[in-house]
Design a protein around this motif. Structure first.
Motif, PDB file in Angstrom:
ATOM      1  N   ALA A  46     -20.644  -3.728 -29.350  1.00 59.69           N
ATOM      2  CA  ALA A  46     -21.417  -4.487 -29.939  1.00 59.69           C
ATOM      3  C   ALA A  46     -22.278  -5.786 -28.893  1.00 59.69           C
ATOM      4  CB  ALA A  46     -20.705  -5.518 -31.043  1.00 59.69           C
ATOM      5  N   SER A  47     -21.419  -6.160 -28.107  1.00 58.16           N
ATOM      6  CA  SER A  47     -21.930  -7.095 -27.236  1.00 58.16           C
ATOM      7  C   SER A  47     -23.104  -6.645 -26.421  1.00 58.16           C
ATOM      8  CB  SER A  47     -20.918  -7.929 -26.311  1.00 58.16           C
ATOM      9  OG  SER A  47     -20.317  -7.155 -25.656  1.00 58.16           O
ATOM     10  N   MET A  90     -19.438  -1.672 -36.634  1.00 64.86           N
ATOM     11  CA  MET A  90     -20.798  -1.477 -36.128  1.00 64.86           C
ATOM     12  C   MET A  90     -20.939   0.030 -36.051  1.00 64.86           C
ATOM     13  SD  MET A  90     -21.816  -4.401 -35.033  1.00 64.86           S
ATOM     14  CE  MET A  90     -23.197  -4.125 -33.690  1.00 64.86           C
ATOM     15  N   TRP A 145     -16.593  -1.572 -33.251  1.00 63.94           N
ATOM     16  CA  TRP A 145     -16.208  -2.656 -34.043  1.00 63.94           C
ATOM     17  C   TRP A 145     -16.940  -4.053 -33.387  1.00 63.94           C
ATOM     18  CZ3 TRP A 145     -14.502  -3.095 -38.886  1.00 63.94           C
ATOM     19  CH2 TRP A 145     -13.646  -2.181 -39.485  1.00 63.94           C
ATOM     20  N   GLN A 146     -17.106  -4.885 -33.762  1.00 66.35           N
ATOM     21  CA  GLN A 146     -17.125  -6.299 -33.211  1.00 66.35           C
ATOM     22  C   GLN A 146     -15.455  -6.577 -33.294  1.00 66.35           C
ATOM     23  OE1 GLN A 146     -19.142  -9.229 -35.408  1.00 66.35           O
ATOM     24  NE2 GLN A 146     -20.856  -7.476 -36.149  1.00 66.35           N
ATOM     25  N   GLY A 167     -15.384 -10.536 -25.835  1.00 65.93           N
ATOM     26  CA  GLY A 167     -14.739 -10.107 -27.092  1.00 65.93           C
ATOM     27  C   GLY A 167     -13.501  -9.525 -26.463  1.00 65.93           C
ATOM     28  N   MET A 173     -21.920 -13.438 -25.921  1.00 67.97           N
ATOM     29  CA  MET A 173     -22.126 -12.074 -25.791  1.00 67.97           C
ATOM     30  C   MET A 173     -23.688 -11.699 -25.340  1.00 67.97           C
ATOM     31  SD  MET A 173     -20.934 -11.279 -29.805  1.00 67.97           S
ATOM     32  CE  MET A 173     -21.224  -9.319 -29.899  1.00 67.97           C
ATOM     33  N   VAL A 210     -13.576 -10.008 -33.621  1.00 66.20           N
ATOM     34  CA  VAL A 210     -13.754 -10.507 -34.853  1.00 66.20           C
ATOM     35  C   VAL A 210     -13.167  -9.461 -35.920  1.00 66.20           C
ATOM     36  CG1 VAL A 210     -15.529 -10.658 -36.979  1.00 66.20           C
ATOM     37  CG2 VAL A 210     -16.373 -11.142 -34.621  1.00 66.20           C
ATOM     38  N   ARG A 211     -12.956  -8.390 -35.781  1.00 67.44           N
ATOM     39  CA  ARG A 211     -12.048  -7.388 -36.610  1.00 67.44           C
ATOM     40  C   ARG A 211     -10.688  -7.722 -36.369  1.00 67.44           C
ATOM     41  NH1 ARG A 211      -8.424  -4.255 -36.550  1.00 67.44           N
ATOM     42  NH2 ARG A 211      -8.378  -4.262 -34.154  1.00 67.44           N
ATOM     43  N   SER A 256     -18.313  -6.596 -39.548  1.00 66.99           N
ATOM     44  CA  SER A 256     -17.843  -6.474 -38.308  1.00 66.99           C
ATOM     45  C   SER A 256     -17.733  -5.204 -37.755  1.00 66.99           C
ATOM     46  CB  SER A 256     -16.289  -6.913 -38.181  1.00 66.99           C
ATOM     47  OG  SER A 256     -15.386  -6.563 -39.012  1.00 66.99           O
TER      48      SER A 256
END
Length: 619
Positions: free
Chosen positions: A466-467, A515, A494-495, A414, A440, A498-499, A513
């Protein structure tokens, strides 16, 4: 644990029966030991229990050590990290059915990044295969697209031969994962065992890497001598081949700048003036400008993947290409080179350097070309975080770089991975990250693998909030074995990547997205596993908190709360050329046209800079 040296005797009485009749499971463990295996990562289950029973005997004899993971995916990633850090084949075990399928992501990760892995799975008994028996899956068929080779052992007498072939194929040529599926009754059956010495056979049909003809080597040297703006583009193949030293000699002899891929980090000293860092989607501006303006691109163990090239037909548009590559399938797959040098990279570079004159001078245009790159470095540096406000994620990586410059680093995937790649400077095999598959949850189990192989090294896992949740259960493995990994979470709730894409390309529609809701208390979670946890909120606590974590004797999880909406720049948007980056620092007083003719030599520049890449004249 003290591990005995690799055995060279070839009489193998069973430790329980004292006879030459041994089980298939014993033959497997004996063969692994003969091939120098010291550690296995795995998780037991019904179909693989005969093998684990023999594993118990092998551990008691000091042959090797088993590391019990908390999920089979963790076993594959740990073996992967072990292999990347050492260059040796990593080994993992899982049982049939869901145990085997839980390995698939890890196998695909190793395949994409050319990591030598030996995966051993249990299977239902031979008579039950094909009957949809309990926990039966066709892992042989499932993994065919993501392994170099695979076997189902139908006869225990074949075990020694198959293991010897597996090690040979995994490590030779372009490395990669192999799989051996062992039915339960094969692991139990007794038979008269004849060991197969390591390296004593070449598998039928396996083609060793070719050797480039002398004429090709001489042609490559003449193309380098005739270039004005060469650039070394170095991928993970350089590290697999152990070619870092020769690359440094080549770069410094001719004064050629060097850019690396995400897999190639560590192949060239990033503190050296010739380094331009990583290129590609989140590469440095100066690396992407250099590849756009170079007239000779020397690709070494790289595969021209899409995250490097951007819009393919605009990648290195002015350059002839020399492609040094061990895998013929990669030649012209994405970019057709003017010259292909197929063979082991270390061998090919050694031959090229042997052809040089004893006092081979640098290229006559080296100073001009390097001055142009120095101008880009000055005008478009990586972002320097401001000195006030929230903690910026970039400054966490800068602090890690300053506090632990010689550490091994694993990452998840990420934004934090890209920031780590931009700001950290690693030696060979010290950068361990899922690059091709982008997996991830890779970081923590990979760190386990590195520490198992190299217990005296400092290992840092850079993770995202996230990961890390993808394989958070492996904190239990860190705790059980006292593996002192320092897990640093860049927590923006956040992811993050992706965000960033949703902000940039989907009109800020942040679909699934965020988290923040449901985020665990990471410090409490670490404590639940018996691991020290720290949370850093304020920038004045950043260095002291990280230093305390690094000095702690055991594993530590550090939750660093960073600026929520920070984006990872520079960035090459999809469908754009590498010169069309967004997020570069703005210097209105220095701005010039992005396409301009040099008044001195007539060279048309393709990117924004002050000096002509061809003659050095000020534009």
């Amino acid at each position: 644990m003290t591990v005995t040296p690799v055995r060279t005797d070839f009489t193998t009485p069973h430790p329980l029966t004292g006879t030459q009749r041994v089980s298939g499971g014993f033959a497997l463990m004996d063969a692994l030991h003969r091939h120098g295996v010291q550690h296995i990562f795995g998780y037991p289950g019904g179909a693989i229990l005969p093998i684990y029973d023999e594993l118990h005997q092998a551990e008691s004899r000091g042959w090797l050590q088993h590391i019990l993971v908390r999920h089979e995916q963790g076993a594959a990633h740990a073996a992967d990290g072990y292999a990347r850090a050492t260059g040796r084949v990593g080994v993992c075990f899982a049982t049939s059915g869901p145990g085997a399928t839980n390995l698939v992501t890890g196998i695909a990760t190793a395949q994409m990044d050319s990591v030598p892995l030996l995966v051993i799975t249990g299977q239902v008994s031979r008579s039950a295969i094909g009957t949809d028996a309990f926990q039966e899956t066709d892992i042989f068929g499932i993994t065919l697209p993501i392994v170099k080779h695979s076997w189902v052992v139908r006869d225990p007498r074949d075990m020694g031969r198959i293991v010897a072939q597996a090690f040979y194929i995994a490590a030779q040529g372009r490395p990669g994962p192999v799989l051996i599926d062992v039915p339960k009754d094969v692991g139990q059956e007794l038979f008269p065992y004849t060991p197969v010495p390591p390296g004593s056979l070449v598998p039928r049909g396996f083609t060793p890497p070719p050797t480039a003809p002398d004429g090709v080597i001489h042609q490559a040297l003449e193309m380098i001598r005739g270039s004005r703006r060469p650039l070394l583009y170095v991928g993970g193949g350089a590290i697999s081949a152990g070619a870092e030293g020769l690359l440094a000699v080549l770069a410094k002899r001719f004064r050629i700048p060097v850019t690396t891929t995400l897999m190639g980090k560590g192949a060239f000293d990033e503190n050296d003036e010739l380094s331009v860092g990583m290129l590609g989607m989140h590469g440095t501006a100066y690396a992407n400008f250099a590849v756009t303006e170079c007239d000779l691109l020397i690709a070494c163990g790289a595969r021209f993947d899409d995250r490097v090239t951007g819009k393919l037909d605009t990648f290195a548009p002015r350059a002839q290409v020399i492609h040094f590559e061990i895998d013929p399938a990669e030649i012209a797959k994405n970019r057709r080179p003017e010259l292909a040098v197929v063979g082991n990279l270390k061998h090919s570079l050694g031959r090229l350097l042997d052809c040089c004159q004893p006092n081979e001078p640098p290229l006559s245009t080296a100073a001009t070309w390097l001055q142009c790159i120095a101008d880009w470095k000055q005008r478009y540096p990586l972002m320097t975080p401001p000195a006030s406000g929230d903690i910026y994620p970039q400054e966490v990586l800068i602090a890690v770089r300053d506090l632990a410059p010689d550490s091994f680093v694993t990452t998840d995937v990420g934004q934090h991975q890209m920031w780590a790649a931009q700001y950290l400077r690693n030696g060979p095999r010290q950068w361990i990250s899922s690059s091709g598959l982008g997996t991830m949850g890779f970081g923590v189990p990979a760190a386990m693998g590195v520490l198992t192989a190299l217990p005296d090294q400092q290992v840092i896992c850079v993770a995202g909030d996230a990961s890390i949740l993808m394989n958070i259960q492996e904190l239990g493995t860190l705790a059980q074995y006292g593996l002192p990994a320092k897990v640093i979470i860049i927590n923006n709730q956040w992811q993050g990547m992706v965000r960033q894409w949703q902000e940039s390309f989907y009109q800020e529609r942040y679909s699934a997205s965020n988290m923040n809701n449901g985020m665990p208390d990471f410090v409490a979670l670490a404590a639940a596993f018996g691991i020290k946890g720290l949370c850093i909120h304020a920038r004045e606590d950043l260095h002291s908190g990280l230093q305390a974590a690094l000095e702690h004797q055991g594993p530590v999880l550090v939750d660093v709360r960073v600026r929520r909406d920070e984006n990872c720049y520079p960035m090459v948007p999809p469908g754009k050329s590498n010169a069309q980056m967004v997020g570069l620092p703005s210097h209105p007083e220095l701005a010039v046209a992005s396409s301009r003719d040099c008044r001195k030599c007539g060279f048309t520049t393709a990117v924004d800079h002050l000096f002509c890449p061809a003659c050095g004249a000020k534009l």
